[in-house]
Design a protein around this motif. Structure first.
Motif, mmCIF file in Angstrom:
data_model
loop_
_atom_site.group_PDB
_atom_site.id
_atom_site.type_symbol
_atom_site.label_atom_id
_atom_site.label_comp_id
_atom_site.label_asym_id
_atom_site.label_seq_id
_atom_site.Cartn_x
_atom_site.Cartn_y
_atom_site.Cartn_z
ATOM 1 N N GLN B 38 0.782 -1.298 -0.140
ATOM 2 C CA GLN B 38 -0.189 -0.102 -0.023
ATOM 3 C C GLN B 38 0.961 1.331 0.133
ATOM 4 O O GLN B 38 0.613 2.303 -0.748
ATOM 5 C CB GLN B 38 -0.954 0.039 1.103
ATOM 6 N N ILE B 39 1.984 1.235 0.812
ATOM 7 C CA ILE B 39 2.698 2.314 0.783
ATOM 8 C C ILE B 39 3.582 2.578 -0.510
ATOM 9 O O ILE B 39 3.730 3.667 -0.937
ATOM 10 C CB ILE B 39 3.928 2.060 1.925
ATOM 11 N N SER B 40 4.231 1.357 -1.057
ATOM 12 C CA SER B 40 5.037 1.541 -2.309
ATOM 13 C C SER B 40 4.284 1.854 -3.563
ATOM 14 O O SER B 40 4.807 2.182 -4.580
ATOM 15 C CB SER B 40 5.663 0.370 -2.390
ATOM 16 N N THR B 41 2.893 1.451 -3.726
ATOM 17 C CA THR B 41 2.133 1.516 -4.827
ATOM 18 C C THR B 41 2.216 2.917 -5.584
ATOM 19 O O THR B 41 2.554 3.009 -6.807
ATOM 20 C CB THR B 41 0.709 1.121 -4.716
ATOM 21 N N PRO B 42 1.946 3.971 -4.787
ATOM 22 C CA PRO B 42 2.073 5.135 -5.462
ATOM 23 C C PRO B 42 3.407 5.827 -5.607
ATOM 24 O O PRO B 42 3.748 6.952 -5.980
ATOM 25 C CB PRO B 42 1.383 6.206 -4.477
ATOM 26 N N LEU B 43 4.594 5.045 -5.173
ATOM 27 C CA LEU B 43 5.838 5.462 -5.265
ATOM 28 C C LEU B 43 6.513 5.303 -6.540
ATOM 29 O O LEU B 43 5.976 4.543 -7.513
ATOM 30 C CB LEU B 43 6.955 4.905 -4.178
ATOM 31 N N ASN B 44 7.684 5.707 -6.812
ATOM 32 C CA ASN B 44 8.448 5.440 -8.193
ATOM 33 C C ASN B 44 8.877 4.169 -8.323
ATOM 34 O O ASN B 44 8.759 3.239 -7.164
ATOM 35 C CB ASN B 44 9.675 6.444 -8.322
ATOM 36 N N PRO B 45 9.070 3.718 -9.741
ATOM 37 C CA PRO B 45 9.116 2.114 -10.027
ATOM 38 C C PRO B 45 10.523 1.681 -9.434
ATOM 39 O O PRO B 45 10.485 0.403 -9.410
ATOM 40 C CB PRO B 45 9.047 2.246 -11.401
ATOM 41 N N GLN B 46 11.321 2.449 -8.932
ATOM 42 C CA GLN B 46 12.359 1.867 -8.380
ATOM 43 C C GLN B 46 12.328 1.576 -7.034
ATOM 44 O O GLN B 46 13.305 0.976 -6.405
ATOM 45 C CB GLN B 46 13.822 2.791 -8.275
ATOM 46 N N VAL B 47 11.239 1.588 -6.401
ATOM 47 C CA VAL B 47 11.170 1.193 -5.028
ATOM 48 C C VAL B 47 10.380 -0.183 -4.874
ATOM 49 O O VAL B 47 9.581 -0.520 -5.555
ATOM 50 C CB VAL B 47 9.793 2.191 -4.623
ATOM 51 N N THR B 48 11.113 -0.941 -4.137
ATOM 52 C CA THR B 48 10.829 -2.302 -4.075
ATOM 53 C C THR B 48 10.410 -2.673 -2.369
ATOM 54 O O THR B 48 10.854 -1.873 -1.703
ATOM 55 C CB THR B 48 11.896 -3.240 -4.376
ATOM 56 N N THR B 49 9.832 -3.647 -1.997
ATOM 57 C CA THR B 49 9.524 -4.093 -0.823
ATOM 58 C C THR B 49 9.823 -5.483 -0.561
ATOM 59 O O THR B 49 9.792 -6.162 -1.464
ATOM 60 C CB THR B 49 8.086 -3.800 -0.402
ATOM 61 N N HIS B 50 10.220 -5.707 0.822
ATOM 62 C CA HIS B 50 10.495 -7.313 1.133
ATOM 63 C C HIS B 50 10.239 -7.134 2.605
ATOM 64 O O HIS B 50 10.874 -6.672 3.508
ATOM 65 C CB HIS B 50 11.859 -7.501 1.086
ATOM 66 N N ALA B 51 9.195 -7.876 2.725
ATOM 67 C CA ALA B 51 8.586 -8.212 4.366
ATOM 68 C C ALA B 51 9.545 -8.737 5.179
ATOM 69 O O ALA B 51 10.291 -9.876 4.478
ATOM 70 C CB ALA B 51 7.239 -8.909 4.505
ATOM 71 N N SER B 52 9.886 -8.544 6.186
ATOM 72 C CA SER B 52 10.792 -9.367 7.240
ATOM 73 C C SER B 52 10.413 -8.996 8.576
ATOM 74 O O SER B 52 9.798 -7.953 9.140
ATOM 75 C CB SER B 52 12.261 -8.969 6.867
ATOM 76 N N ASP B 53 10.740 -10.082 9.482
ATOM 77 C CA ASP B 53 10.812 -9.977 10.866
ATOM 78 C C ASP B 53 12.055 -9.842 11.349
ATOM 79 O O ASP B 53 12.779 -10.830 11.551
ATOM 80 C CB ASP B 53 10.046 -11.366 11.420
ATOM 81 N N LEU B 54 12.225 -8.618 11.909
ATOM 82 C CA LEU B 54 13.608 -8.349 12.456
ATOM 83 C C LEU B 54 14.074 -9.008 13.826
ATOM 84 O O LEU B 54 15.288 -8.892 13.957
ATOM 85 C CB LEU B 54 13.700 -6.780 12.435
#
Lengths: 221, 221, 221, 221
Positions: B38-54
């Protein structure tokens, strides 16, 4: 009555011995009932022991259930060490370190304050000089000790107006079993012994009618 | 490339948005893949996401396995709040708080330093003004934040001579979702927004050839 | 032998009295010879006095010229107070405050270190809890006391490897003449007396073979 | 309007140049009128100069008498350095150091607060990383800088509820004339220039509607 945590070794055991010599009534706690008994056997008959796991809120509650009156003084020595460069540290050992030093202290002080904040209790929290500055090779240990310091500085504000007082103690390196189990290889022959630190601390804890020593750093040298 | 933790809300999300506007390449992480998207959808195409549990060392390792080059900047915003007088706090919530703020930061920085300490990486660690002083009603939160401060002051010493640098950020209260989930009832209308804090922080992170701002406290007012 | 500055009143005078009771050899200094003699008259015959102005390097040198051997302990109590909101403070009084607390301490420790840094001297520097935090209505007093703290934290580093040691003492408010001359109107009836603070400090200064208490905060309550 | 002290060299002069480029209205002060004019000649015509001696309360009052409106921002850069082991320092130079850094700052902030505490003025106080830790070979310089820090932490409390705000700046070593006159022999080729520090500071001082950066440490590297 004086309640001592971490009493089965190191500073806690040394304090138990010194206060026992004064015929103080003591309750000693630690994780290992056998070790507690070894410590308490030579002490005066008013010394009792009660094993507890301070990371377990139920065990903390049970410890306090055995106490019939507000302690005059509580000396919280429980804790453990773990050292090394951050990139060489093991995640499981890191979690253990945080539990042994931070979770335990929070749960112990929480129960103590719930039950006795309206009583004149001197709560002595033994940390380390690692709570006062960053140290290379001790990053997670410093994290744990800084956590306890942030906790007690906040609790002092919450306890304003109550008779309960917190006394912060920051000892430098002592020659105790602590180092053998910490993974740090040190020549501790010039370190003060736990008994030396205990004797200085015991003297410093003697307050007067209108005052007390609230913060104590003990160093080698 | 900029790696942002805690990017699915608050300051992390606001920073993601600002840096995306500059066409920066970003990797966003957080626990919830759906929120990250949801956060990254409106952002520039160079933005990637990767869920993690730190809090899980395996998950932290996997996050870094997806990164092909040393990041220029890492902004560690992950964390959570929990407040109240110590005697009213719940043991399970206390443990969660320590995990979310302390264990996560240790495991994240440990992996980052293992992999990239020989690279010129600016590691921005976002704490809180609660890392700088005790606060009544915030004892365990202060404990957690002081822990992170003790950690990074130690890591700065371990990183002496390496190109990796740690930048410490202490924001005061922002008007974010953080408060809704923290159990603290506050009127946050005069608080700075996460976007305000993000814009000040972004400006302050612009270094020069021989210098950088290493410690930043951001306050309301 | 114990050298005490600021010995003509307050904590310095109280310490002189307690150590005299132990038959210690003492040298007392202060600005006013008459007051020093009033203090020393009832004390043991091993107590001598020597008036000096610690803001004058010549006077400091002369004080040390009268001392024939390295003192075992030096207790620097000299200092004065001045309070009020910054906008109400008087420039001449501000300069006096800085002289009495900062210049004097620098010149005194400078001479002491020049002469005796190779001797096992315990140098006890008495500041105030105003050296540990900012306080409204005490801005210039805090400035003076923070200065002394910055000084001694630096001198501890310069003294590394020498037998001379610095012990930092931070007393909270005592019921002494100090307040009458400071311009602050306070009811000090619940404050600890100088004698109470002196007795706690004296106990805390008793070290052991390998250790000593290096930092002591004394509070009311 | 922006008022800059210590504007005839170093960070003060660099800030004057940068703000002049933005066509800001500036008032520059320093002890030497000739040097101030050298600095201001190439700057925009809205820049004026007024020599003053901040250690003299009369001179401070006269400086403010020339100012017709509350400044938006005050940047206090005035100060000087003096270094060496304590036993090698000269009493006259020590007194000068305290005057130049401590007395001047107290008298300047006192007058500023007297006149303008009810105005929205950002008061930027430039200290040094020497205000944050003790340093061997810098004991009296640390004393002076710690004094300023103790002062402003107190003044922040006195200014609670007023629109005036204090911003604390701690720069590490810059390559400026400061070192040539300080008696410390250093290779400053890897140090940041005053212009670099000024550009970072200027960016960090841009606040938002509800927030501002209150504390800034600038380091080499």
């Amino acid at each position: 009555m004086i309640l001592i945590t971490g009493a089965s070794s190191g500073l806690g055991a040394a304090l138990a011995s010194l206060y026992s010599d004064d015929n103080e009534k003591l309750i000693l706690t630690g994780r290992n009932q056998q070790r507690l008994e070894q410590i308490s056997t030579p002490l005066n008959p008013q010394v009792t022991t009660h094993a507890s796991d301070l990371c377990d809120p139920q065990s903390v509650a049970e410890l306090f259930d055995t106490i019939e009156e507000a302690p005059d003084t509580v000396i919280h020595c429980a804790g453990s060490g773990y050292f090394g460069k951050i990139e060489d540290q093991d995640p499981a050992a890191i979690k253990q370190l945080l539990d042994n030093n931070v979770t335990s202290t929070i749960l112990f002080l929480r129960e103590l304050i719930q039950r006795y904040r309206d009583h004149k209790v001197n709560v002595v929290v033994v940390m380390s000089t690692a709570a006062q500055a960053g140290k290379a090779g001790e990053s997670t240990y410093c994290a744990a000790k800084w956590a306890v310091r942030g906790l007690i500085e906040s609790l002092r504000l919450e306890l304003k107006g109550y008779p309960m007082k917190i006394i912060a103690v920051y000892p430098g390196g002592m020659a105790t079993r602590f180092w053998k189990t910490s993974g740090k290889d040190l020549n501790t022959s010039s370190f003060m012994t736990a008994t030396e630190a205990a004797s200085m601390l015991k003297q410093a804890l003697v307050g007067t009618e209108h005052g007390y020593i609230s913060d104590i750093t003990i160093n080698r040298g």
